[in-house]
Design a protein around this motif. Structure first.
Motif, PDB file in Angstrom:
ATOM      1  N   VAL B 142       0.843  -1.202   0.000  1.00  0.00           N
ATOM      2  CA  VAL B 142       0.000   0.000   0.000  1.00  0.00           C
ATOM      3  C   VAL B 142       0.877   1.249   0.000  1.00  0.00           C
ATOM      4  CG1 VAL B 142      -1.768   1.282   1.259  1.00  0.00           C
ATOM      5  CG2 VAL B 142      -1.893  -1.221   1.129  1.00  0.00           C
ATOM      6  N   ALA B 143       1.920   1.219   0.818  1.00  0.00           N
ATOM      7  CA  ALA B 143       2.829   2.371   0.861  1.00  0.00           C
ATOM      8  C   ALA B 143       3.501   2.572  -0.495  1.00  0.00           C
ATOM      9  CB  ALA B 143       3.887   2.168   1.945  1.00  0.00           C
ATOM     10  N   ASP B 144       3.876   1.475  -1.158  1.00  0.00           N
ATOM     11  CA  ASP B 144       4.519   1.577  -2.474  1.00  0.00           C
ATOM     12  C   ASP B 144       3.558   2.176  -3.499  1.00  0.00           C
ATOM     13  OD1 ASP B 144       7.259   0.314  -3.545  1.00  0.00           O
ATOM     14  OD2 ASP B 144       5.778   0.276  -5.163  1.00  0.00           O
ATOM     15  N   ASP B 164      -7.574  18.771 -10.875  1.00  0.00           N
ATOM     16  CA  ASP B 164      -8.865  18.129 -10.639  1.00  0.00           C
ATOM     17  C   ASP B 164      -9.231  17.117 -11.728  1.00  0.00           C
ATOM     18  OD1 ASP B 164      -9.535  19.738 -12.743  1.00  0.00           O
ATOM     19  OD2 ASP B 164     -10.930  21.016 -11.634  1.00  0.00           O
ATOM     20  N   ALA B 165      -8.301  16.861 -12.640  1.00  0.00           N
ATOM     21  CA  ALA B 165      -8.552  15.868 -13.695  1.00  0.00           C
ATOM     22  C   ALA B 165      -7.640  14.648 -13.526  1.00  0.00           C
ATOM     23  CB  ALA B 165      -8.338  16.494 -15.071  1.00  0.00           C
ATOM     24  N   ILE B 166      -7.079  14.510 -12.339  1.00  0.00           N
ATOM     25  CA  ILE B 166      -6.149  13.398 -12.088  1.00  0.00           C
ATOM     26  C   ILE B 166      -6.776  12.417 -11.107  1.00  0.00           C
ATOM     27  CG2 ILE B 166      -3.936  12.803 -10.993  1.00  0.00           C
ATOM     28  CD1 ILE B 166      -2.897  15.507 -12.119  1.00  0.00           C
ATOM     29  N   VAL B 167      -6.682  11.144 -11.414  1.00  0.00           N
ATOM     30  CA  VAL B 167      -7.104  10.107 -10.468  1.00  0.00           C
ATOM     31  C   VAL B 167      -5.944   9.133 -10.294  1.00  0.00           C
ATOM     32  CG1 VAL B 167      -9.566  10.283 -10.983  1.00  0.00           C
ATOM     33  CG2 VAL B 167      -8.153   8.720 -12.303  1.00  0.00           C
ATOM     34  N   ILE B 168      -5.907   8.474  -9.138  1.00  0.00           N
ATOM     35  CA  ILE B 168      -4.873   7.469  -8.905  1.00  0.00           C
ATOM     36  C   ILE B 168      -5.513   6.083  -8.891  1.00  0.00           C
ATOM     37  CG2 ILE B 168      -3.349   9.064  -7.691  1.00  0.00           C
ATOM     38  CD1 ILE B 168      -4.189   7.714  -5.046  1.00  0.00           C
ATOM     39  N   ASP B 169      -4.755   5.102  -9.373  1.00  0.00           N
ATOM     40  CA  ASP B 169      -5.291   3.739  -9.538  1.00  0.00           C
ATOM     41  C   ASP B 169      -4.265   2.745  -8.986  1.00  0.00           C
ATOM     42  OD1 ASP B 169      -6.177   1.273 -10.398  1.00  0.00           O
ATOM     43  OD2 ASP B 169      -6.061   1.740 -12.543  1.00  0.00           O
ATOM     44  N   PRO B 170      -4.629   1.985  -7.962  1.00  0.00           N
ATOM     45  CA  PRO B 170      -3.662   1.006  -7.434  1.00  0.00           C
ATOM     46  C   PRO B 170      -3.361  -0.106  -8.431  1.00  0.00           C
ATOM     47  CG  PRO B 170      -5.815   0.722  -6.375  1.00  0.00           C
ATOM     48  CD  PRO B 170      -5.894   1.992  -7.194  1.00  0.00           C
ATOM     49  N   THR B 171      -4.222  -0.266  -9.437  1.00  0.00           N
ATOM     50  CA  THR B 171      -3.965  -1.174 -10.554  1.00  0.00           C
ATOM     51  C   THR B 171      -3.792  -2.622 -10.071  1.00  0.00           C
ATOM     52  OG1 THR B 171      -2.683   0.735 -11.364  1.00  0.00           O
ATOM     53  CG2 THR B 171      -2.845  -1.143 -12.820  1.00  0.00           C
ATOM     54  N   HIS B 172      -4.875  -3.139  -9.537  1.00  0.00           N
ATOM     55  CA  HIS B 172      -4.909  -4.519  -9.047  1.00  0.00           C
ATOM     56  C   HIS B 172      -4.362  -5.487 -10.103  1.00  0.00           C
ATOM     57  CE1 HIS B 172      -7.837  -2.477  -6.487  1.00  0.00           C
ATOM     58  NE2 HIS B 172      -7.795  -3.490  -5.643  1.00  0.00           N
ATOM     59  N   ASP B 173      -3.643  -6.490  -9.642  1.00  0.00           N
ATOM     60  CA  ASP B 173      -3.060  -7.566 -10.471  1.00  0.00           C
ATOM     61  C   ASP B 173      -1.830  -7.134 -11.277  1.00  0.00           C
ATOM     62  OD1 ASP B 173      -4.792  -9.510  -9.604  1.00  0.00           O
ATOM     63  OD2 ASP B 173      -5.802  -9.811 -11.533  1.00  0.00           O
ATOM     64  N   PHE B 174      -1.730  -5.879 -11.671  1.00  0.00           N
ATOM     65  CA  PHE B 174      -0.571  -5.446 -12.460  1.00  0.00           C
ATOM     66  C   PHE B 174       0.622  -5.296 -11.509  1.00  0.00           C
ATOM     67  CE2 PHE B 174      -2.196  -3.798 -16.686  1.00  0.00           C
ATOM     68  CZ  PHE B 174      -3.462  -4.302 -16.540  1.00  0.00           C
ATOM     69  N   LEU B 182      -5.345  -8.205  -2.776  1.00  0.00           N
ATOM     70  CA  LEU B 182      -6.331  -8.269  -1.693  1.00  0.00           C
ATOM     71  C   LEU B 182      -5.991  -7.260  -0.601  1.00  0.00           C
ATOM     72  CD1 LEU B 182      -6.720 -12.157  -1.447  1.00  0.00           C
ATOM     73  CD2 LEU B 182      -8.458 -10.554  -2.254  1.00  0.00           C
ATOM     74  N   GLU B 183      -4.708  -7.161  -0.290  1.00  0.00           N
ATOM     75  CA  GLU B 183      -4.254  -6.201   0.728  1.00  0.00           C
ATOM     76  C   GLU B 183      -4.613  -4.769   0.317  1.00  0.00           C
ATOM     77  OE1 GLU B 183      -2.311  -6.978   3.508  1.00  0.00           O
ATOM     78  OE2 GLU B 183      -1.487  -5.034   4.090  1.00  0.00           O
ATOM     79  N   LEU B 184      -4.419  -4.471  -0.967  1.00  0.00           N
ATOM     80  CA  LEU B 184      -4.764  -3.143  -1.471  1.00  0.00           C
ATOM     81  C   LEU B 184      -6.255  -2.870  -1.342  1.00  0.00           C
ATOM     82  CD1 LEU B 184      -2.671  -2.915  -4.726  1.00  0.00           C
ATOM     83  CD2 LEU B 184      -2.691  -1.245  -2.878  1.00  0.00           C
ATOM     84  N   THR B 185      -7.054  -3.880  -1.591  1.00  0.00           N
ATOM     85  CA  THR B 185      -8.501  -3.706  -1.514  1.00  0.00           C
ATOM     86  C   THR B 185      -8.911  -3.477  -0.060  1.00  0.00           C
ATOM     87  OG1 THR B 185      -8.626  -5.276  -3.336  1.00  0.00           O
ATOM     88  CG2 THR B 185     -10.690  -4.722  -2.237  1.00  0.00           C
ATOM     89  N   ARG B 186      -8.337  -4.290   0.820  1.00  0.00           N
ATOM     90  CA  ARG B 186      -8.636  -4.210   2.252  1.00  0.00           C
ATOM     91  C   ARG B 186      -8.254  -2.849   2.825  1.00  0.00           C
ATOM     92  NH1 ARG B 186      -5.395  -8.542   3.390  1.00  0.00           N
ATOM     93  NH2 ARG B 186      -7.028 -10.002   2.847  1.00  0.00           N
ATOM     94  N   ARG B 187      -7.202  -2.251   2.314  1.00  0.00           N
ATOM     95  CA  ARG B 187      -6.678  -0.997   2.875  1.00  0.00           C
ATOM     96  C   ARG B 187      -6.871   0.182   1.922  1.00  0.00           C
ATOM     97  NH1 ARG B 187      -0.653  -2.481   4.274  1.00  0.00           N
ATOM     98  NH2 ARG B 187      -0.603  -0.277   4.842  1.00  0.00           N
ATOM     99  N   LEU B 188      -7.936   0.116   1.112  1.00  0.00           N
ATOM    100  CA  LEU B 188      -8.133   1.171   0.117  1.00  0.00           C
ATOM    101  C   LEU B 188      -8.357   2.539   0.753  1.00  0.00           C
ATOM    102  CD1 LEU B 188      -8.379   0.739  -3.115  1.00  0.00           C
ATOM    103  CD2 LEU B 188     -10.516   1.936  -2.705  1.00  0.00           C
ATOM    104  N   ASP B 189      -8.855   2.541   2.005  1.00  0.00           N
ATOM    105  CA  ASP B 189      -9.064   3.825   2.687  1.00  0.00           C
ATOM    106  C   ASP B 189      -7.768   4.620   2.802  1.00  0.00           C
ATOM    107  OD1 ASP B 189      -8.294   1.691   4.359  1.00  0.00           O
ATOM    108  OD2 ASP B 189      -8.967   2.737   6.157  1.00  0.00           O
TER     109      ASP B 189
END
Lengths: 230, 270
Positions: B142-144, B164-174, B182-189
């Motif tokens: 998550v920190a990475d 205001d046109a930028i979004v961040i994406d943890p990009t699951h699986d990539f 799963l860890e990323l999903t659990r700690r998405l907050d």
């Protein structure tokens, strides 16, 4: 003093049941083969584990820590100290601690994945001269380019490369291991090349006989287990 | 965000919207089903047949222009890692560049800025485009992800992309194994707490398939579960294959979170 026995094992994180979860049983045979090969090291006076790392020649004692947390299993660790071991040596320690060789005094040594064959052979010779009746556990993987579903894209030479390694491990053919081409190994992502060449350097005159206990690529990555004994 | 691929070989739809007519129909259907954005892809994400920039342009540019004609107010995103494609689709009417391979093309932020498009800032753990992860290791995934995506976001702002046109994406699986996704999903907050809007692309992905031991065609319910948890933890944009299912789940979660009202509450109240 000579190396009196050696074992060769792969080091996928998947070998650890807590990492594999419900898939753990798929590698039961590989885990059993690894432990059987390491059990045969138990008669030596000392154990040296060799595995790939960022640089060559970093040495750790048996207290050095290693963790599978970076792969998702926070609760699985080896050693009592800080997490300093690379994956190869973490898996090596994890296997040894379950084996009959767990009680041997041991040291773990890194070899850089891209180390030159000459330096690998020299490190092996140094290990062989460093202790009485040494047993070696050499951690190394074949190519992860073996199939269409491999982690790294299929490479047409991967199978031949791994078959050559398998035959050399079965025959304790140190000349063939010593002659593995580092550039081809790099292209094939075969991380075991440098550790196997350390093995070749350490046992070139030891007179060991080889036995290949396992060679398969169940997930498109080449895994070998070999046992070299007097 | 509805996924509409102009590819013959993407893992889930397997070419269903490769043909132009089918692709326009998919867009119309997605909008009717409640999509606020569409994400157009011209290259399969995973390993596959090489797709030249010319071919990617052929698959995307005219299509984006056509969508813009038919749906003047629809937010159009294009999934590409090539700045040359970003420039051309931006000129054709795309509003957002979904740079799934995390800035592998260093010209990408400048290209997005040049055409006035927003940017999705992703995390792939240093992988090169269209490769699979092998033994990716993170002291703290998550920190990475936070470090990488917010770094790309700040760089995009510095290169002229509107904040205001930028979004961040943890990009699951990539660049991640299943446990890491799963860890990323659990700690998405923790990602949401950065203040940047978070996009999640969990739809039918392998981390859901490995968790439930299900092939791509049978991950719909698992997808909604992962999407719902992500929404509850603060995700703002949801890249999905099944728009009606996602819309329904998100509408309910919006009410649960107290940011929307029920459609009507008559039971026991008359």
């Amino acid at each position: 003093m000579p190396v009196v026995a050696a074992a060769v094992c792969p080091h996928p994180p998947l070998l650890v049941p807590e990492v594999a979860g419900g898939a753990a049983a798929e590698l039961d045979d590989l885990r059993a083969a690894c432990l059987a090969a390491i059990d045969r090291l138990a008669e030596a006076d000392a154990l040296v584990i060799v595995g790939s790392g960022p640089v060559t020649g970093t040495r750790y004692d048996a207290s050095a820590g290693g963790s599978f947390g970076p792969y998702g299993a926070r609760d699985v660790r080896v050693g009592s100290g800080d997490f300093v071991l690379p994956l190869s040596l973490t898996v090596g320690a994890w296997l040894v601690e379950q084996s009959k060789a767990a009680g041997l005094p041991r040291v773990s040594i890194t070899v850089a994945v891209d180390e030159t064959p000459a330096a690998c052979l020299a490190l092996g010779q140094e290990i062989a001269h460093g202790n009485d009746r040494v047993a070696l556990l050499v951690m190394g993987d074949g190519s992860p380019r073996r199939s269409e579903h491999s982690p790294v894209h299929l490479h047409p030479r991967a199978e031949l490369f791994d078959s050559t390694v398998a035959a050399a491990l079965d025959l304790a053919d140190t000349d063939t291991l010593a002659a593995l081409d580092p550039d081809i190994a790099t292209e094939l992502h075969a991380a075991g090349r440098a550790p196997w060449q350390v093995l070749a350097g350490a046992t070139a005159t030891a007179g060991l006989r080889g036995h290949l206990a396992y060679h398969a690529a169940p997930y498109g990555v080449g895994y070998f287990v070999a046992s070299w004994t007097l | 965000m509805a996924i509409v691929n102009r590819t013959p070989d993407s893992f889930f739809d397997r070419g269903a919207t490769y043909a132009t007519d089918a692709a326009y129909e998919a867009i119309d259907r997605a909008v009717a089903d409640g999509a606020d954005l569409v994400d157009i892809g011209g290259v399969k994400a995973g390993y596959g047949e090489p797709v030249s920039e010319e071919e990617e342009l052929r698959r995307t540019v005219d299509f984006v222009a056509g969508i813009r004609d038919r749906h003047p107010d629809l937010v159009i995103s294009v999934d590409t890692y090539r700045s040359g494609v970003a420039r051309r689709v931006g000129a054709a009417g795309a509003n957002l560049i979904n740079d799934t391979w995390a800035g592998s093309d260093p010209q990408m932020p400048a290209a997005a800025a040049e055409v006035g498009a927003g940017l999705v800032c992703s995390h792939v753990g240093g992988l090169t485009p269209r490769t699979d992860p092998h033994r990716m290791a993170y002291d703290d995934v998550v920190a990475d992800v936070i470090r990488t995506t917010t770094g790309l976001a700040e760089r995009a702002v510095a290169e002229g992309v509107s904040r205001d046109a930028i979004v961040i994406d943890p990009t699951h699986d990539f660049g991640k194994n299943t446990l890491q996704s799963l860890e990323l999903t659990r700690r998405l907050d923790e990602l949401a707490a950065t203040g940047w809007p978070v996009l999640v692309a969990v739809s039918n992905k392998d981390f859901i398939g490995e968790t439930l031991d299900l092939p791509p065609g049978q991950r719909g319910t698992g997808t909604i579960a992962a999407l719902s948890v992500s929404a509850w933890l603060g995700a703002r944009v949801f890249r999905v294959h099944d728009v009606p299912a996602a819309r329904q789940a998100l509408d309910l979660i919006a009410v649960l979170r107290g940011v929307a009202l029920p459609a009507g509450t008559r039971r026991s109240l008359a």
